[in-house]
Design a protein around this motif. Structure first.
Motif, short mmCIF file in Angstrom:
data_model
loop_
_atom_site.label_atom_id
_atom_site.label_comp_id
_atom_site.label_asym_id
_atom_site.label_seq_id
_atom_site.Cartn_x
_atom_site.Cartn_y
_atom_site.Cartn_z
N ARG A 50 0.83 -1.21 0.00
CA ARG A 50 0.00 0.00 0.00
C ARG A 50 0.86 1.26 0.00
O ARG A 50 0.54 2.23 -0.67
CB ARG A 50 -0.93 0.01 1.21
CG ARG A 50 -2.08 -0.99 1.20
CD ARG A 50 -2.36 -1.66 -0.12
NE ARG A 50 -3.49 -2.54 -0.14
CZ ARG A 50 -3.42 -3.86 0.02
NH1 ARG A 50 -2.26 -4.47 0.25
NH2 ARG A 50 -4.51 -4.60 -0.07
N LEU A 51 1.96 1.25 0.75
CA LEU A 51 2.85 2.41 0.74
C LEU A 51 3.42 2.66 -0.65
O LEU A 51 3.51 3.80 -1.10
CB LEU A 51 4.00 2.21 1.75
CG LEU A 51 3.60 2.27 3.23
CD1 LEU A 51 4.77 1.82 4.11
CD2 LEU A 51 3.14 3.67 3.61
N HIS A 62 8.40 10.09 2.09
CA HIS A 62 9.13 9.48 3.19
C HIS A 62 10.45 10.19 3.40
O HIS A 62 10.93 10.92 2.54
CB HIS A 62 9.36 7.99 2.93
CG HIS A 62 10.36 7.73 1.85
ND1 HIS A 62 10.00 7.58 0.54
CD2 HIS A 62 11.71 7.62 1.89
CE1 HIS A 62 11.09 7.37 -0.19
NE2 HIS A 62 12.14 7.39 0.61
N ARG A 63 10.99 9.97 4.57
CA ARG A 63 12.33 10.43 4.87
C ARG A 63 13.04 9.29 5.57
O ARG A 63 12.42 8.47 6.25
CB ARG A 63 12.33 11.70 5.71
CG ARG A 63 11.73 11.55 7.07
CD ARG A 63 11.72 12.87 7.82
NE ARG A 63 11.16 12.66 9.15
CZ ARG A 63 11.46 13.37 10.19
NH1 ARG A 63 12.31 14.37 10.08
NH2 ARG A 63 10.91 13.12 11.36
N THR A 64 14.34 9.22 5.38
CA THR A 64 15.13 8.16 5.98
C THR A 64 15.69 8.65 7.31
O THR A 64 16.27 9.73 7.39
CB THR A 64 16.27 7.74 5.04
OG1 THR A 64 15.70 7.31 3.79
CG2 THR A 64 17.08 6.60 5.64
N TYR A 73 15.83 3.44 8.54
CA TYR A 73 14.45 3.08 8.23
C TYR A 73 13.75 4.31 7.67
O TYR A 73 14.21 5.44 7.81
CB TYR A 73 13.71 2.55 9.48
CG TYR A 73 13.48 3.58 10.56
CD1 TYR A 73 12.27 4.26 10.65
CD2 TYR A 73 14.47 3.89 11.48
CE1 TYR A 73 12.05 5.21 11.63
CE2 TYR A 73 14.27 4.84 12.48
CZ TYR A 73 13.06 5.49 12.55
OH TYR A 73 12.84 6.43 13.51
N LYS A 74 12.63 4.07 6.99
CA LYS A 74 11.85 5.16 6.39
C LYS A 74 10.66 5.49 7.28
O LYS A 74 10.00 4.61 7.82
CB LYS A 74 11.34 4.77 5.01
CG LYS A 74 12.43 4.62 3.98
CD LYS A 74 11.84 4.22 2.64
CE LYS A 74 12.94 4.03 1.62
NZ LYS A 74 12.39 3.58 0.34
N GLU A 75 10.40 6.79 7.38
CA GLU A 75 9.22 7.28 8.07
C GLU A 75 8.32 7.91 7.00
O GLU A 75 8.79 8.73 6.22
CB GLU A 75 9.60 8.31 9.12
CG GLU A 75 8.40 8.85 9.88
CD GLU A 75 8.81 9.88 10.91
OE1 GLU A 75 8.79 9.55 12.10
OE2 GLU A 75 9.16 11.01 10.50
N PHE A 76 7.07 7.50 6.96
CA PHE A 76 6.14 7.93 5.93
C PHE A 76 5.17 8.96 6.48
O PHE A 76 4.78 8.91 7.64
CB PHE A 76 5.37 6.73 5.38
CG PHE A 76 6.26 5.71 4.75
CD1 PHE A 76 6.55 5.79 3.41
CD2 PHE A 76 6.81 4.69 5.51
CE1 PHE A 76 7.39 4.85 2.81
CE2 PHE A 76 7.64 3.75 4.92
CZ PHE A 76 7.94 3.83 3.58
#
Length: 116
Positions: A50-51, A62-64, A73-76
């Motif tokens: 889905r992302l 997203h940002r890492t 990790y990625k934050e969405f």
């Protein structure tokens, strides 16, 4: 959303319950795929699919980040403020409203003025 197929694709994607749930969750608070899976009680593969769809339609970004243990990790998070879907004369119109960065908007306006 220039052609008919992309409008239909976006409507299909928004029609997916898991995509809507993921989008609603990250519109309230940015989080990682693992946090989403835990919060929404969905599998990580379901979350990642889905992302990916939401990113394909530029509805999320997203940002890492780097965790305390050094892993990345990625934050969405949501990439828009609101969406309006209208039906007029048997045709759908999808408009996505984004919060624009003021300096970017000024640059865009300046470029448009220079082009005329």
């Amino acid at each position: 959303m220039d052609d008919e197929s992309s409008i239909e694709d976006i409507l299909d994607m928004i029609g997916d319950e898991h995509a809507r749930t993921v989008l609603a969750s990250i519109s309230r608070e940015p989080c990682s795929a693992k946090e989403l899976a835990d919060r929404l009680d969905l599998s990580q593969p379901t979350i990642y699919r889905r992302l990916e769809l939401l990113e394909d339609y530029d509805l999320i970004k997203h940002r890492t980040l780097v965790a305390d243990d050094g892993n990345h990790y990625k934050e969405f998070q949501s990439n828009f403020n609101s969406t309006v879907i209208s039906l007029e004369d048997d045709e759908y119109d999808v408009r996505i409203f984004r919060e624009e960065n003021l300096p970017d908007r000024f640059s865009q306006l300046w470029d448009e003025l220079g082009a005329t």
